[in-house]
Design a protein around this motif. Structure first.
Motif, mmCIF file in Angstrom:
data_model
loop_
_atom_site.group_PDB
_atom_site.id
_atom_site.type_symbol
_atom_site.label_atom_id
_atom_site.label_comp_id
_atom_site.label_asym_id
_atom_site.label_seq_id
_atom_site.Cartn_x
_atom_site.Cartn_y
_atom_site.Cartn_z
ATOM 1 N N ALA A 222 0.963 -1.306 -0.094
ATOM 2 C CA ALA A 222 0.082 -0.154 0.011
ATOM 3 C C ALA A 222 0.732 1.362 0.071
ATOM 4 C CB ALA A 222 -0.872 -0.059 1.275
ATOM 5 N N LYS A 223 1.889 1.229 0.620
ATOM 6 C CA LYS A 223 2.946 2.244 0.813
ATOM 7 C C LYS A 223 3.589 2.650 -0.484
ATOM 8 C CE LYS A 223 6.909 4.077 3.419
ATOM 9 N NZ LYS A 223 7.877 3.566 4.455
ATOM 10 N N ASN A 224 4.071 1.490 -1.237
ATOM 11 C CA ASN A 224 4.545 1.746 -2.626
ATOM 12 C C ASN A 224 3.754 1.999 -3.600
ATOM 13 O OD1 ASN A 224 4.155 -0.956 -3.365
ATOM 14 N ND2 ASN A 224 6.115 -1.683 -2.492
ATOM 15 N N GLY A 225 2.216 1.723 -3.467
ATOM 16 C CA GLY A 225 1.354 1.896 -4.605
ATOM 17 C C GLY A 225 1.076 0.839 -5.263
ATOM 18 N N THR A 226 1.739 -0.456 -4.971
ATOM 19 C CA THR A 226 1.357 -1.589 -5.979
ATOM 20 C C THR A 226 -0.034 -2.171 -5.733
ATOM 21 O OG1 THR A 226 2.387 -2.989 -4.445
ATOM 22 C CG2 THR A 226 3.817 -2.169 -6.195
ATOM 23 N N LEU A 227 -0.688 -1.877 -4.495
ATOM 24 C CA LEU A 227 -2.011 -2.309 -3.822
ATOM 25 C C LEU A 227 -2.619 -1.105 -3.542
ATOM 26 C CD1 LEU A 227 -1.355 -5.608 -2.320
ATOM 27 C CD2 LEU A 227 -2.614 -5.257 -4.620
ATOM 28 N N ALA A 228 -4.043 -1.005 -3.669
ATOM 29 C CA ALA A 228 -4.675 0.178 -3.205
ATOM 30 C C ALA A 228 -5.869 -0.308 -1.999
ATOM 31 C CB ALA A 228 -5.809 0.754 -4.363
ATOM 32 N N ILE A 229 -5.833 0.644 -1.210
ATOM 33 C CA ILE A 229 -6.823 0.259 -0.114
ATOM 34 C C ILE A 229 -7.894 0.815 -0.055
ATOM 35 C CG2 ILE A 229 -7.191 0.118 2.486
ATOM 36 C CD1 ILE A 229 -3.965 -0.004 2.972
ATOM 37 N N LEU A 230 -9.102 0.168 -0.433
ATOM 38 C CA LEU A 230 -10.379 0.726 -0.523
ATOM 39 C C LEU A 230 -10.987 1.428 0.711
ATOM 40 C CD1 LEU A 230 -11.882 -1.975 -2.767
ATOM 41 C CD2 LEU A 230 -10.471 -0.057 -3.547
ATOM 42 N N PRO A 231 -11.633 2.505 0.718
ATOM 43 C CA PRO A 231 -12.233 3.159 1.876
ATOM 44 C C PRO A 231 -13.399 2.501 2.243
ATOM 45 C CG PRO A 231 -12.645 4.211 -0.315
ATOM 46 C CD PRO A 231 -11.879 3.290 -0.782
ATOM 47 N N PHE A 232 -13.227 1.311 2.750
ATOM 48 C CA PHE A 232 -14.403 0.544 3.135
ATOM 49 C C PHE A 232 -14.228 0.129 4.803
ATOM 50 C CE2 PHE A 232 -15.927 -3.851 4.347
ATOM 51 C CZ PHE A 232 -17.267 -3.709 4.160
ATOM 52 N N SER A 233 -15.244 0.251 5.432
ATOM 53 C CA SER A 233 -15.247 -0.339 6.945
ATOM 54 C C SER A 233 -16.661 -0.688 7.313
ATOM 55 C CB SER A 233 -14.822 0.709 7.902
ATOM 56 O OG SER A 233 -15.539 1.927 7.740
ATOM 57 N N HIS A 234 -16.620 -1.521 8.161
ATOM 58 C CA HIS A 234 -17.866 -1.966 8.665
ATOM 59 C C HIS A 234 -17.618 -2.628 10.279
ATOM 60 C CE1 HIS A 234 -21.278 -4.819 9.071
ATOM 61 N NE2 HIS A 234 -21.707 -4.262 8.159
ATOM 62 N N PRO A 235 -18.671 -2.314 10.907
ATOM 63 C CA PRO A 235 -18.499 -2.455 12.390
ATOM 64 C C PRO A 235 -18.290 -4.229 12.869
ATOM 65 C CG PRO A 235 -20.718 -1.963 12.056
ATOM 66 C CD PRO A 235 -19.740 -1.488 10.971
ATOM 67 N N GLU A 236 -18.825 -5.161 11.746
ATOM 68 C CA GLU A 236 -18.540 -6.417 12.044
ATOM 69 C C GLU A 236 -17.374 -7.090 11.605
ATOM 70 O OE1 GLU A 236 -22.252 -8.502 10.718
ATOM 71 O OE2 GLU A 236 -23.572 -7.155 11.843
ATOM 72 N N VAL A 237 -16.852 -6.401 10.804
ATOM 73 C CA VAL A 237 -15.336 -6.788 10.087
ATOM 74 C C VAL A 237 -14.144 -6.368 10.857
ATOM 75 C CG1 VAL A 237 -14.081 -6.973 8.068
ATOM 76 C CG2 VAL A 237 -16.414 -6.375 7.800
ATOM 77 N N ARG A 238 -14.285 -7.185 11.937
ATOM 78 C CA ARG A 238 -13.279 -6.829 13.116
ATOM 79 C C ARG A 238 -12.797 -8.331 13.668
ATOM 80 N NH1 ARG A 238 -15.239 -2.500 17.264
ATOM 81 N NH2 ARG A 238 -12.975 -2.367 17.800
ATOM 82 N N VAL A 239 -11.147 -8.370 13.753
ATOM 83 C CA VAL A 239 -10.852 -9.591 14.383
ATOM 84 C C VAL A 239 -9.702 -9.162 15.525
ATOM 85 C CG1 VAL A 239 -11.260 -11.120 12.354
ATOM 86 C CG2 VAL A 239 -9.208 -9.778 12.357
ATOM 87 N N TYR A 240 -9.457 -10.241 16.054
ATOM 88 C CA TYR A 240 -8.459 -9.825 17.421
ATOM 89 C C TYR A 240 -7.261 -10.990 17.227
ATOM 90 C CZ TYR A 240 -11.983 -6.845 18.862
ATOM 91 O OH TYR A 240 -12.866 -5.929 18.899
ATOM 92 N N ARG A 241 -5.956 -10.424 17.369
ATOM 93 C CA ARG A 241 -4.919 -11.380 17.742
ATOM 94 C C ARG A 241 -5.005 -12.037 18.836
ATOM 95 N NH1 ARG A 241 -2.628 -6.562 15.997
ATOM 96 N NH2 ARG A 241 -1.782 -6.182 18.293
#
Length: 300
Positions: free
Chosen positions: A249-268
């Motif tokens: 994402a930093k070097n521009g080879t992939l784009a992070i889409l502006p999507f978020s959802h309260p249920e899309v959460r996980v924990y280590r």
């Protein structure tokens, strides 16, 4: 023969008194007397004789004392060595999801290995429910999973912090031009999923179903690297942990889409069996993780 008899025999010889030896060892005098009588019966000799108000060793007693010192020294050495090996050597069997093995665990493993070079570390990849089952069945000392928080009666689950999930796409993907994306906007989009049973894949599929979004077609890979490459070649979009794509994402080879959802959460989560015996080395590894995981989170 109970080796405690030899310890008692040695103390009686040292004190030259049954009464004093009993006081030192915390036994009743009758117990000390019984133990010495049992030794004499085992060897068929008399070990002590009266000498005035004290007792002293017979010739047989002197011989047994020499053997006893050697035997007890060997036993002490065995206890020390076995204890050291149990604490500082052996194999640490860790089950883990791929993203944590590649992007979260290495600095902790590096520090642990420097402190405990004799411990062999064995990492085995898997998906969350398989890893938990492996812990239950004793295949792993502990496991690292990315999942929603869950309680299991047989397991201890330690929360090491939330792991950010992102939807990635090729930089020229039409959705990358939007300022905000809802689940319904994914209609008709090709998805590249992790393998079936992956926790965050299940979460995303549930969110898409609830939004009434039809998945036109999808591919499935067990490798994060394969998923990233296919996304970069615009073969679809994917939900992945941010740590796995931060560099791209930093070097521009992939784009992070502006999507978020309260249920899309996980924990280590660090998972181990409640009945698991923890030698000092494993406790140290747990300490490294629980103490430094938060610091690593702040550095991201």
């Amino acid at each position: 023969m109970d080796t405690r008899y030899l310890l008692t025999f040695r103390e009686v010889a040292k004190c030259q008194s049954f009464t004093r030896a009993a006081e030192v060892l915390g036994y009743a005098q009758s117990s000390v007397t019984t133990q010495i009588q049992n030794l004499e019966a085992d060897f068929g000799v008399t070990l002590f004789e009266r000498w005035g108000r004290k007792i002293r060793l017979t010739h047989a007693g002197e011989a047994l004392l020499a053997y006893s010192e050697q035997l007890l020294a060997v036993l002490d050495e065995a206890r020390a060595n076995l204890s050291e090996q149990a604490q500082l050597a052996g194999t640490l069997r860790i089950g883990t999801v791929e993203s944590l093995a590649a992007f979260f665990l290495p600095p902790f493993l590096q520090k642990f290995r420097k402190e405990h070079p004799r411990i062999r570390i064995l990492l085995k990849p898997g998906i969350c429910h398989e890893l938990r089952q492996g812990v239950k069945e004793g295949h792993y000392d502990f496991a690292f999973v990315l999942d929603w928080m869950q309680d299991h009666p047989e397991l201890v689950n330690i929360n090491l912090g939330e792991e950010k999930l992102v939807v990635i796409a090729a930089p020229n993907h039409p959705l990358s031009r939007l300022k905000k994306i809802e689940a319904r906007d994914f209609a008709g989009t090709n998805w590249i999923f992790t393998e079936a049973g992956c926790s965050y894949r299940s979460i995303m599929e549930s969110v898409l179903r609830d939004a009434g979004t039809t998945i036109e077609s999808s591919s499935e890979f067990g490798s994060l690297e394969a998923i990233k490459q296919c996304v970069a070649y615009d073969l679809g979009i994917a939900l992945v942990p941010y740590i796995a794509v931060a560099e791209e994402a930093k070097n521009g080879t992939l784009a992070i889409l502006p999507f978020s959802h309260p249920e899309v959460r996980v924990y280590r989560q660090l998972v181990y069996h409640k009945k698991k015996w923890m030698p000092q080395a494993l406790l140290r590894f747990l300490e490294l993780l629980t103490t430094n995981a938060g610091q690593q989170e702040m550095c991201r």
